[in-house]
Motif scaffolding. Sequence first.
Motif, short mmCIF file in Angstrom:
data_model
loop_
_atom_site.label_atom_id
_atom_site.label_comp_id
_atom_site.label_asym_id
_atom_site.label_seq_id
_atom_site.Cartn_x
_atom_site.Cartn_y
_atom_site.Cartn_z
N UNK A 274 0.81 -1.22 0.00
CA UNK A 274 0.00 0.00 0.00
C UNK A 274 0.84 1.27 0.00
N UNK A 275 2.02 1.21 0.63
CA UNK A 275 2.89 2.39 0.61
C UNK A 275 3.36 2.67 -0.81
N UNK A 276 3.75 1.62 -1.54
CA UNK A 276 4.19 1.78 -2.93
C UNK A 276 3.05 2.32 -3.80
N UNK A 277 1.84 1.77 -3.56
CA UNK A 277 0.68 2.24 -4.32
C UNK A 277 0.38 3.70 -4.01
N UNK A 278 0.46 4.06 -2.71
CA UNK A 278 0.19 5.46 -2.33
C UNK A 278 1.17 6.41 -3.03
N UNK A 279 2.45 6.04 -3.06
CA UNK A 279 3.45 6.89 -3.71
C UNK A 279 3.17 7.03 -5.21
N UNK A 280 2.82 5.90 -5.85
CA UNK A 280 2.50 5.93 -7.28
C UNK A 280 1.28 6.81 -7.56
N UNK A 281 0.29 6.70 -6.69
CA UNK A 281 -0.93 7.50 -6.86
C UNK A 281 -0.61 8.99 -6.73
N UNK A 282 0.19 9.36 -5.74
CA UNK A 282 0.52 10.78 -5.54
C UNK A 282 1.26 11.35 -6.75
N UNK B 12 1.16 10.15 -9.84
CA UNK B 12 0.25 10.14 -11.00
C UNK B 12 -0.75 11.29 -10.94
N UNK B 13 -1.28 11.57 -9.74
CA UNK B 13 -2.24 12.66 -9.61
C UNK B 13 -1.59 14.02 -9.85
N UNK B 14 -0.32 14.14 -9.45
CA UNK B 14 0.40 15.39 -9.73
C UNK B 14 0.51 15.58 -11.23
N UNK B 15 0.80 14.50 -11.95
CA UNK B 15 0.88 14.55 -13.42
C UNK B 15 -0.48 14.87 -14.02
N UNK B 16 -1.53 14.21 -13.52
CA UNK B 16 -2.87 14.40 -14.05
C UNK B 16 -3.34 15.84 -13.91
N UNK B 17 -3.01 16.46 -12.79
CA UNK B 17 -3.44 17.84 -12.56
C UNK B 17 -2.75 18.79 -13.52
N UNK B 18 -1.48 18.48 -13.87
CA UNK B 18 -0.80 19.29 -14.89
C UNK B 18 -1.44 19.07 -16.25
N UNK B 19 -1.78 17.79 -16.55
CA UNK B 19 -2.36 17.47 -17.85
C UNK B 19 -3.68 18.19 -18.07
N UNK B 20 -4.47 18.33 -17.00
CA UNK B 20 -5.77 18.98 -17.14
C UNK B 20 -5.61 20.48 -17.37
N UNK B 21 -4.44 21.01 -17.06
CA UNK B 21 -4.14 22.41 -17.32
C UNK B 21 -3.27 22.47 -18.57
N UNK B 22 -3.83 22.92 -19.67
CA UNK B 22 -3.10 22.96 -20.93
C UNK B 22 -2.03 24.04 -20.98
N UNK B 23 -1.76 24.67 -19.85
CA UNK B 23 -0.75 25.71 -19.80
C UNK B 23 0.61 25.20 -20.27
N UNK B 24 0.90 23.93 -20.07
CA UNK B 24 2.22 23.37 -20.45
C UNK B 24 2.47 23.50 -21.95
N UNK B 25 1.40 23.49 -22.76
CA UNK B 25 1.56 23.55 -24.22
C UNK B 25 1.04 24.87 -24.80
N UNK B 26 1.02 25.90 -23.96
CA UNK B 26 0.36 27.15 -24.35
C UNK B 26 0.98 27.83 -25.57
N UNK B 27 2.26 27.62 -25.83
CA UNK B 27 2.93 28.30 -26.94
C UNK B 27 2.77 27.58 -28.27
N UNK B 28 2.19 26.38 -28.24
CA UNK B 28 2.08 25.59 -29.48
C UNK B 28 0.63 25.63 -29.93
N UNK B 29 0.38 26.40 -30.98
CA UNK B 29 -0.99 26.60 -31.49
C UNK B 29 -1.24 25.57 -32.59
N UNK B 30 -2.19 24.69 -32.36
CA UNK B 30 -2.42 23.62 -33.34
C UNK B 30 -3.77 22.96 -33.14
#
Length: 448
Positions: A110-118, A120-138
Amino acid sequence: MSSNKGRILLVDDDASLLRLLSIRLQGEGHNVICAESAEQALKLLRKDTPDLIISDLRMPGADGLALFDDVVREFPGLPVIIMTAHGTIADAVDATQRGVHGFITKPVDHEALRSSIERALAVSHVARDDNWRRDIISRSPVVEQLLEQAYRVAQRDVSVLVTGASGTGKELLARAIHRASPRRDHPFIAINCGAIPENLLESELFGHAKGAFTGAVAEHAGLFRQADKGTLFLDEIGDMPLHLQVKLLRALQERQIRPVGSSKTYDIDVRIISATHRDIKQAMQEGQFREDLYYRLNVVNLHLPALNERAEDIPLIARYLLKQSAERHNVDVSRFADDAMQLLSTAPWPGNVRQLVNVVEQCVALTHTPVVGVHLVEQALSESAGIFPTLTEARDAFERQYLVKVLKMAEGNVTRAAELAGRNRTDMHKLLKKHDLNASDMRLEESE
């Protein structure tokens, strides 16, 4: 408790395990929904997309990797963690190479799963914000697919080589990868390896000690140390001199650098993204680029298409650039006339996005009306046909013209030409090969 609580979709054909994991994760503050098959999971996904999927690998019907493939197509950027009681090294390698975010074996730690979840969720929250690709218009499928790959690669701390013609936006893609990566809160440092004199490039990259050479009046940290824990973008890596290629390879292998004139070494923690418009494989064949460095830099290759290969993006980019330029120059111009936009959309664009930027800038500078007419676009396109070159392109053009001139002066004698140019004969032959010049052609030309 973690601050990254989110909505998790659990997928497993074992109902008792689903219930157990669901209770545990809900107890930690997550919102959990469950599915007993990949098919049921897809139905739930299409109704309401979660922040993370945790799926069993072996299931009746479609397995966890088949589900992942469907997720990549329909929900790019959504992280997936795979669980299995039948885990092997081959499974893990296959899963991670395909872009699966995590791989957990059963019985679940469960500790390994908890770390993986944390993570992954950090990544997911960035993905939901398209700010990372803001300079690429397509909106073109080819670029969207490239950005999906770039996002997945950003999560893995591997070196990336970005290729593509000049003006396609290689640095913009590198910056987007950095913003989407776990290193996003640390520096992004860029350097053009072809724009800095050879004798200064080593010092710029690796730093120098005080007194290391004339003019070194103080210690200089260098870009590797300035980019610590962040990303170092090496543009036009194909123009890096061979002796610096050796030093760069050693730095990447040992994760250490030694500044010029110093006996001290420094540990480095830097992600390398490099870029080139040159044919590196041809440069390797010609002995101008080290094969071992190429494979170290090219763990993942992302190729940017030319602008004429993504023609559907031209109106989108042109309108964006027009708005940006009008605001910057405080000019009342709102759109292109229909025939002007048609001309922009069908132009060949040998200079790619960089040329389009120049054309729009000129149109904004010269227009007297809120609508940019076709004649203004025609004029700007005509004047940009010989688009202003990059420093590397200008240097290569001058170098070739110089070599032709010096060979003519030496009547095709390579040894004499090398003396006139202040280079040795071996260097001269390499330069002639680089520019596809034949000394005998110059002798024939002189004799005619």
